[in-house]
Scaffold this active site. Structure first.
Site, PDB file in Angstrom:
ATOM      1  N   SER A  62       0.772  -1.167   0.122  1.00  0.00           N
ATOM      2  CA  SER A  62      -0.133  -0.075  -0.171  1.00  0.00           C
ATOM      3  C   SER A  62       0.885   1.309  -0.100  1.00  0.00           C
ATOM      4  CB  SER A  62      -0.958   0.021   1.305  1.00  0.00           C
ATOM      5  OG  SER A  62      -1.702  -1.243   1.334  1.00  0.00           O
TER       6      SER A  62
HETATM    7  N1  SAM Z   1      -0.080  -5.163   4.144  1.00  0.00           N
HETATM    8  C1  SAM Z   1       0.781  -5.589   2.911  1.00  0.00           C
HETATM    9  C2  SAM Z   1       2.207  -4.855   2.864  1.00  0.00           C
HETATM   10  O1  SAM Z   1       2.569  -4.042   3.779  1.00  0.00           O
HETATM   11  O2  SAM Z   1       2.694  -5.106   1.817  1.00  0.00           O
HETATM   12  C3  SAM Z   1      -0.068  -4.924   1.848  1.00  0.00           C
HETATM   13  C4  SAM Z   1      -1.438  -5.748   1.716  1.00  0.00           C
HETATM   14  S1  SAM Z   1      -2.145  -6.021   0.158  1.00  0.00           S
HETATM   15  C5  SAM Z   1      -2.982  -4.463  -0.055  1.00  0.00           C
HETATM   16  C6  SAM Z   1      -3.473  -7.003   0.727  1.00  0.00           C
HETATM   17  C7  SAM Z   1      -3.049  -8.330   0.877  1.00  0.00           C
HETATM   18  O3  SAM Z   1      -4.092  -9.285   1.611  1.00  0.00           O
HETATM   19  C8  SAM Z   1      -2.384  -9.237  -0.378  1.00  0.00           C
HETATM   20  O4  SAM Z   1      -1.256  -9.796  -0.142  1.00  0.00           O
HETATM   21  C9  SAM Z   1      -3.577 -10.342  -0.529  1.00  0.00           C
HETATM   22  O5  SAM Z   1      -2.908 -11.481  -1.079  1.00  0.00           O
HETATM   23  C10 SAM Z   1      -4.056 -10.419   1.058  1.00  0.00           C
HETATM   24  N2  SAM Z   1      -5.424 -11.065   1.452  1.00  0.00           N
HETATM   25  C11 SAM Z   1      -6.315 -10.951   0.553  1.00  0.00           C
HETATM   26  N3  SAM Z   1      -7.247 -11.539   1.193  1.00  0.00           N
HETATM   27  C12 SAM Z   1      -6.860 -12.210   2.174  1.00  0.00           C
HETATM   28  C13 SAM Z   1      -7.318 -13.313   3.221  1.00  0.00           C
HETATM   29  N4  SAM Z   1      -8.596 -13.718   3.387  1.00  0.00           N
HETATM   30  N5  SAM Z   1      -6.513 -13.912   4.123  1.00  0.00           N
HETATM   31  C14 SAM Z   1      -5.276 -13.149   3.984  1.00  0.00           C
HETATM   32  N6  SAM Z   1      -4.574 -12.557   3.141  1.00  0.00           N
HETATM   33  C15 SAM Z   1      -5.392 -11.936   2.269  1.00  0.00           C
END
Ligand code: SAM
Length: 214
Positions: A62
């Site tokens: 993000s």
């Molecule tokens: N926090 C992260 C960083 O600092 O790089 C960025 C997160 S990215 C915007 C959202 C993440 O949530 C993705 O890697 C995606 O695969 C994960 N995601 C989506 N649904 C999820 C779930 N149900 N459980 C765990 N991870 C999930």
């Protein structure tokens, strides 16, 4: 790398401090964590621009302002145990690692979780534990948490996450399809206090308490 150091200071000043990030511990953590280590090599030069960047599997790290806004809303304390849903690159987990006692983080893509775990280990963030799974169910074995931060957009705040929050605990999550509102919940003995901040955009939370497909 002097250019990156300069770019980082600019990010801190123009995108964080000037836009309402006033928590000194949060600002210090952003100064310490090398964001360039959390993005692909060919994007190093963009590491301190205020934009999300691709990190693989169609997912993103993000933009720094959003990470800082959410971290400040979470109101982290040194002795807290925090759950992050959506490890992605591991950047948010690294920021939290400097602010709280322990961080548990869940990622649905094994490939991203493994890379993040390796990276966090190499950089010395040894109070972070990464697992692969559906974070919309939380992590009951490690609950309750003083803080929960969801870094993917959900149709609603997944109820198991609220259950796994301690009384006095804070939860921060983007809610909605397409454009999301940032929801902050503070759990009180008999009620949930809610604050809402409009205008965020995240990849979807995919899982039982999220969207059913990407
Ligand atoms: N926090 C992260 C960083 O600092 O790089 C960025 C997160 S990215 C915007 C959202 C993440 O949530 C993705 O890697 C995606 O695969 C994960 N995601 C989506 N649904 C999820 C779930 N149900 N459980 C765990 N991870 C999930």
């Amino acid at each position: 790398m002097p250019d990156l150091a300069e770019a980082k200071e600019r990010m801190l000043k123009e995108h964080l401090a000037a836009r309402g990030i006033t928590n000194e511990r949060v600002l210090k953590a952003f100064r310490e964590v090398p964001r360039e280590e959390f993005v692909p090599d060919h994007l190093h030069n963009l590491a301190y621009e205020d934009m999300p960047l691709e990190v693989g599997r169609g997912q993103t790290i993000s933009q720094p302002y959003t990470v800082a806004f959410m971290t400040q809303l979470l109101d982290p304390h040194r002795e807290d145990v925090v759950l992050e849903v959506g490890t992605g690159s591991g950047y948010q987990a690294a920021i939290l690692a400097l602010l709280v006692e322990r961080v548990f983080t869940i990622e649905r893509f094994a490939e991203l979780a493994q890379k993040a775990e390796k990276r966090l280990g190499r950089l010395g963030y040894d109070n972070v534990e990464v697992i692969v799974g559906d974070g919309s169910r939380g992590w009951p074995e490690r609950a309750p948490f003083e803080g929960i931060i969801v870094t993917a957009g959900a149709p609603e705040v997944p109820p198991p996450l609220v259950e796994q929050l301690k009384v006095g605990g804070r939860l921060v999550a983007p809610v909605g399809k397409g454009v999301q509102e940032m929801v902050k919940i503070v759990k009180r003995e008999r009620e949930l206090e809610k604050e809402i901040y409009p205008g965020f955009r995240f990849v979807p939370l995919v899982g039982e308490g999220g969207f059913k497909d990407a």
